[in-house]
Design an enzyme around this catalytic site. Structure first.
Site, short mmCIF file in Angstrom:
data_model
loop_
_atom_site.label_atom_id
_atom_site.label_comp_id
_atom_site.label_asym_id
_atom_site.label_seq_id
_atom_site.Cartn_x
_atom_site.Cartn_y
_atom_site.Cartn_z
N GLU A 199 8.26 -3.64 10.13
CA GLU A 199 7.10 -3.47 10.35
C GLU A 199 6.21 -4.81 10.52
OE1 GLU A 199 4.54 -0.80 7.94
OE2 GLU A 199 5.74 1.05 8.40
N ASP B 293 -6.13 -0.99 4.23
CA ASP B 293 -5.54 -2.00 3.34
C ASP B 293 -6.32 -2.36 2.18
OD1 ASP B 293 -2.88 -2.15 4.80
OD2 ASP B 293 -4.56 -2.78 6.45
N TYR C 86 5.30 8.63 8.40
CA TYR C 86 5.34 7.80 7.56
C TYR C 86 4.39 8.30 6.48
CZ TYR C 86 3.78 3.12 5.54
OH TYR C 86 3.30 2.09 4.63
#
Length: 264
Positions: free
Chosen positions: A49, A60, A174
């Protein structure tokens, strides 16, 4: 069968589970990113990734936020990331997924991205903040060029949306291990296992689990119920921790070697 599908089929046939490391492209610089990908591939990564630097990475935590800012300080753009993929392809055929937010892709242009990504050898694109209409537009553009739009699912995703997302997905799903942002944690949430079981009701696609995985034990636990484990912040933290004169490639290689369980 594209590289992503072929890799998961290979893992399935050999009864192994996948290891997917994440690094931010351009941290600490593009040349080092190329060497990091090579080192991770040699160490045993199954899929890579690559994070596309963005100024407001809402999903994040501070570790990856800082890495993104370091890359931006190096003036790394999406075009540079695609050039990096082209360089990677001269060394390896490992599947590559771009991890991005919508804004850089929108500015670049979805159709242009689809053409350029396919040309350099990108296998999938994961867009953290694209849903519904935006996701459909990107998915259609990428699919026409043989590139997968990787979809995120979370513990808060309802069954109705989970079915819809799974039905429109390709490559793999995911699964976010817990609510919140990326970042290493001491333990993985039981919510991730429940989420993967729920997803299995709606799709045969492989499911990878990420967000918070940072130890060998956590990877082993994820492998009990999912098809792959994604490790990001822990690897990025190793790069950031390098002292002057220390080689981040050697440091990450050693870390990854100790991280991947011996029995896969």
């Amino acid at each position: 069968m594209n590289r992503l599908a072929a890799k998961f089929e290979e893992l399935k046939q050999s009864r192994r589970k996948g290891f997917i490391p994440f690094i931010t492209a351009g941290d600490p610089d593009i040349a080092t990113s190329l060497e990091l990908v090579s080192a991770l591939t040699e160490t045993g990564a199954d899929i890579i990734e690559l994070g596309v630097p963005f100024s407001d990475p809402m999903a994040d935590g501070p570790t990856i936020q800082s890495s993104s800012q370091r890359a931006l300080n190096n003036n790394v753009t999406l075009s540079n990331v695609l050039e990096l993929v082209a360089s990677i392809r001269k060394r390896t055929d490992i599947p590559i997924v771009l991890f991005s937010y919508l804004n850089p892709l929108f500015r670049y242009g979805y159709e242009r991205l689809a053409v350029d990504a396919a040309q350099v050898g990108v296998d999938g694109v994961l867009v953290t903040d694209a849903v519904d209409q935006e996701a459909s537009e990107i998915a259609a553009a990428l699919k026409n060029r043989g590139t997968s739009l990787i979809s995120l699912i979370a513990p808060t995703t309802t069954d109705e949306r989970l079915e819809s997302i799974a039905g429109a997905s390709c490559g793999f799903l995911y699964a976010v291990s817990r609510n919140g942002v990326t970042g290493a944690r001491e333990s993985t949430s039981h919510d991730a296992e429940i989420l993967v079981r729920r997803a299995r009701r709606f799709t045969d696609l492989p499911v990878a689990v990420g967000f918070g995985i940072s130890t060998r034990t956590q990877i082993e636990n994820v492998w009990k119920y999912a098809d792959a484990a994604v490790v990001g912040s822990a690897i990025v933290a190793e790069i950031a921790a390098c002292k002057p004169g220390e080689n981040p490639v050697d440091r990450v290689r050693t870390f990854a070697t100790n991280l991947i369980p011996a029995t896969r």
